[in-house]
Structure formats: structure tokens, C-alpha cells
Design a protein around this motif. Structure first.
Motif, short mmCIF file in Angstrom:
data_model
loop_
_atom_site.label_atom_id
_atom_site.label_comp_id
_atom_site.label_asym_id
_atom_site.label_seq_id
_atom_site.Cartn_x
_atom_site.Cartn_y
_atom_site.Cartn_z
N GLY A 137 47.75 -12.51 -9.74
CA GLY A 137 46.34 -12.48 -9.42
C GLY A 137 46.08 -11.52 -8.29
N LEU A 138 45.02 -10.73 -8.42
CA LEU A 138 44.65 -9.74 -7.41
C LEU A 138 43.25 -10.08 -6.90
CD1 LEU A 138 45.82 -6.56 -9.37
CD2 LEU A 138 47.10 -7.83 -7.62
N PRO A 139 43.16 -10.87 -5.82
CA PRO A 139 41.84 -11.22 -5.30
C PRO A 139 41.22 -10.04 -4.54
CG PRO A 139 43.56 -12.21 -3.96
CD PRO A 139 44.25 -11.52 -5.12
N ALA A 140 39.89 -10.06 -4.41
CA ALA A 140 39.21 -9.01 -3.65
C ALA A 140 39.65 -9.04 -2.19
CB ALA A 140 37.70 -9.19 -3.75
N GLN A 141 39.88 -10.23 -1.67
CA GLN A 141 40.38 -10.38 -0.31
C GLN A 141 41.55 -11.34 -0.34
OE1 GLN A 141 37.14 -11.65 2.14
NE2 GLN A 141 36.12 -9.67 2.07
N GLY A 142 42.54 -11.06 0.46
CA GLY A 142 43.70 -11.93 0.50
C GLY A 142 44.87 -11.33 -0.25
N ALA A 143 45.97 -12.03 -0.17
CA ALA A 143 47.21 -11.54 -0.75
C ALA A 143 47.28 -11.81 -2.26
CB ALA A 143 48.39 -12.22 -0.07
N PRO A 144 47.94 -10.93 -3.00
CA PRO A 144 48.19 -11.20 -4.43
C PRO A 144 49.02 -12.48 -4.58
CG PRO A 144 48.70 -8.93 -3.88
CD PRO A 144 48.47 -9.64 -2.58
N PHE A 145 48.87 -13.14 -5.72
CA PHE A 145 49.61 -14.38 -5.95
C PHE A 145 50.09 -14.45 -7.39
CE2 PHE A 145 45.13 -15.08 -6.70
CZ PHE A 145 45.07 -15.80 -7.88
N VAL A 146 51.24 -15.06 -7.58
CA VAL A 146 51.79 -15.25 -8.92
C VAL A 146 50.98 -16.32 -9.63
CG1 VAL A 146 53.82 -15.97 -10.24
CG2 VAL A 146 54.10 -14.57 -8.18
N MET A 147 50.51 -15.97 -10.82
CA MET A 147 49.71 -16.93 -11.60
C MET A 147 50.62 -17.81 -12.44
SD MET A 147 46.50 -14.53 -12.71
CE MET A 147 45.54 -15.91 -13.28
N PRO A 148 50.32 -19.10 -12.52
CA PRO A 148 51.13 -19.97 -13.38
C PRO A 148 50.89 -19.60 -14.85
CG PRO A 148 49.25 -21.17 -12.48
CD PRO A 148 49.26 -19.82 -11.83
N VAL A 149 51.87 -19.83 -15.68
CA VAL A 149 51.80 -19.41 -17.08
C VAL A 149 50.63 -20.07 -17.81
CG1 VAL A 149 53.39 -21.13 -18.04
CG2 VAL A 149 53.23 -18.87 -19.07
N GLU A 150 50.19 -21.23 -17.39
CA GLU A 150 49.06 -21.87 -18.06
C GLU A 150 47.71 -21.24 -17.67
OE1 GLU A 150 50.27 -24.30 -14.48
OE2 GLU A 150 51.33 -23.63 -16.24
N ALA A 151 47.71 -20.31 -16.72
CA ALA A 151 46.47 -19.64 -16.28
C ALA A 151 46.09 -18.45 -17.17
CB ALA A 151 46.60 -19.19 -14.83
N TYR A 152 46.96 -18.09 -18.08
CA TYR A 152 46.65 -16.96 -18.97
C TYR A 152 47.29 -17.18 -20.33
CZ TYR A 152 51.30 -15.38 -17.49
OH TYR A 152 52.65 -15.31 -17.22
N GLY A 153 46.64 -16.64 -21.35
CA GLY A 153 47.20 -16.65 -22.70
C GLY A 153 47.74 -15.28 -23.01
N PHE A 154 48.74 -15.23 -23.86
CA PHE A 154 49.28 -13.94 -24.26
C PHE A 154 49.78 -14.01 -25.69
CE2 PHE A 154 52.61 -16.32 -22.14
CZ PHE A 154 53.70 -16.19 -22.98
N ASP A 155 49.82 -12.83 -26.32
CA ASP A 155 50.27 -12.75 -27.70
C ASP A 155 50.79 -11.34 -27.95
OD1 ASP A 155 50.68 -13.52 -30.38
OD2 ASP A 155 48.68 -12.86 -30.98
N ILE A 156 51.73 -11.24 -28.84
CA ILE A 156 52.20 -9.95 -29.34
C ILE A 156 51.96 -9.99 -30.85
CG2 ILE A 156 54.13 -8.36 -29.62
CD1 ILE A 156 55.38 -9.72 -27.10
N ASP A 157 51.08 -9.11 -31.33
CA ASP A 157 50.72 -9.16 -32.75
C ASP A 157 51.79 -8.48 -33.61
OD1 ASP A 157 50.17 -6.37 -32.84
OD2 ASP A 157 48.03 -6.67 -32.56
N PRO A 158 51.68 -8.57 -34.93
CA PRO A 158 52.71 -8.00 -35.81
C PRO A 158 52.89 -6.48 -35.66
CG PRO A 158 51.34 -9.55 -37.03
CD PRO A 158 50.70 -9.37 -35.69
N ASP A 159 51.89 -5.78 -35.13
CA ASP A 159 52.00 -4.34 -34.91
C ASP A 159 52.62 -4.00 -33.56
OD1 ASP A 159 50.87 -3.66 -37.38
OD2 ASP A 159 48.84 -3.83 -36.57
N GLY A 160 53.00 -5.03 -32.79
CA GLY A 160 53.61 -4.81 -31.48
C GLY A 160 52.61 -4.64 -30.35
N MET A 161 51.32 -4.85 -30.63
CA MET A 161 50.31 -4.76 -29.58
C MET A 161 50.35 -6.04 -28.75
SD MET A 161 49.16 -1.78 -30.25
CE MET A 161 47.86 -1.67 -29.07
N GLY A 162 50.35 -5.89 -27.43
CA GLY A 162 50.33 -7.03 -26.53
C GLY A 162 48.90 -7.35 -26.13
N TRP A 163 48.59 -8.63 -26.08
CA TRP A 163 47.24 -9.10 -25.75
C TRP A 163 47.34 -10.17 -24.67
CZ3 TRP A 163 43.02 -6.95 -28.11
CH2 TRP A 163 43.27 -6.17 -29.25
N VAL A 164 46.38 -10.15 -23.72
CA VAL A 164 46.33 -11.18 -22.69
C VAL A 164 44.89 -11.66 -22.53
CG1 VAL A 164 48.34 -10.37 -21.42
CG2 VAL A 164 46.09 -9.49 -20.83
#
Length: 183
Positions: A83-110
């Protein structure tokens, strides 16, 4: 988008292929050929819109824009989000905070599901066609080799690269229409 540069090992493998192609036995021109190899690989990856050998990348995406396509493909792994906040330090986001997928063509999606204080999110992932230079499809490697040889032998002229380079790479060129929005 930020990505790592091509590894020294990949450059060395391309240099070896070019030296064989050029029938060069000594090491006198290795530094120049390595520079030309790095350039030829960069040109080829830009033409094909794909990294030839798997390496790490990082894209910064908006925290609230739904599904967003990663810039490089084919994606082999989505490694994490910061996570990159406007103010403050960056922080590692927990895996449940974002969804991700790699489709059959190899495109990554978040998709950022719970941004917290982040206005933007840095996504770390790896992408590339092959795990090492020996796994790069032969036409791509041959196109890189021919381009290196052309740059080496015609360095004093302004002649165009051989048409064979584009012909070898064209079947591997990845094209997308629009911004790659996903519904």
C-alpha cells in the motif's frame, strides 16, 4: 511500471550466441557485444511486448479502479502488494486485501478490495516467456542474434536491420486493444 533489467547471465548467453554466429573466437569485443546484446534484447522485448526471460516487475495501480491489467505478460506469479498512502510509510497489504488472477493468455489482473490508507498499490510479480535463455523460443533468440550481428558489423553505417528480425519476432508479438479493462 518498474522492472528489473535483464540478468548478466542472459546477456552472456546472447553474447555467446552472437559470437558463434559472427565466428569470433577471441574476447576482444566482448564488452561491445554485451552492450549490443542488451540493446537487441530490449528492442525485441519492446517489439514483442513481452519480457523474454522471467524476471521481477512492479506496477503501481489505483486503489479503487476495479480489475486492472498488469503491464507485462506472460505473468508467472503475483508475489504481493504494498500500500502506498499519500502520507505515511508504505505498508505490506494482507493477501485478503486484494484479488488477483492470471488468465489463460498469461495476463495478470489485480483488484484492490480493501485499500486501507493506500491511495495506490504497488503490485510485485514475475513475468517472462522462459525461465532462462535456453528456453526462449528459437525464432526470438535467432532474431536477437541476427540483430546483435547487424549492430556489430554495421556499426559505422545507418543501414536498417535485416527484415528477417521482424519476421522472426512477429508471431510472438502480443497485442492488446484499448486499456485491457476487465469486467
Amino acid at each position: 511500471m518498474a522492472g528489473s533489467t535483464v540478468s548478466a547471465g542472459v546477456i552472456a548467453d546472447a553474447v555467446a550466441a552472437a559470437k558463434t554466429y559472427l565466428r569470433l573466437a577471441d574476447d576482444a569485443e566482448d564488452a561491445l557485444i554485451a552492450q549490443l546484446a542488451a540493446s537487441a534484447i530490449a528492442v525485441g522485448e519492446a517489439f514483442c511486448h513481452a519480457p523474454f526471460v522471467v524476471r521481477a516487475f512492479e506496477d503501481v495501480v489505483s486503489a479503487g479502479s476495479g480489475w486492472q491489467r498488469l503491464a507485462q505478460a506472460p505473468v508467472s506469479a503475483i508475489l504481493g502488494a504494498t500500500g502506498l498512502p499519500a502520507q505515511g510509510a508504505p505498508f505490506v497489504m494482507p493477501v485478503e486485501a486484494y484479488g488477483f488472477d492470471i488468465d489463460p493468455d498469461g495476463m495478470g489482473w489485480v483488484c484492490v478490495l480493501a485499500a486501507g490508507a493506500a491511495g495506490r498499490v504497488a503490485i510485485s510479480y514475475s513475468a517472462g516467456l522462459a525461465s532462462d535463455w535456453s528456453g526462449v523460443p528459437a525464432p526470438i533468440a535467432q532474431g536477437v542474434t541476427i540483430l546483435i550481428a547487424h549492430l556489430f558489423t554495421d556499426r559505422a553505417s545507418d543501414s536498417a536491420p535485416p527484415a528477417a528480425v521482424g519476421a522472426l519476432w512477429r508471431p510472438y508479438r502480443r497485442m492488446t486493444l484499448g486499456h485491457g479493462a476487465r469486467v
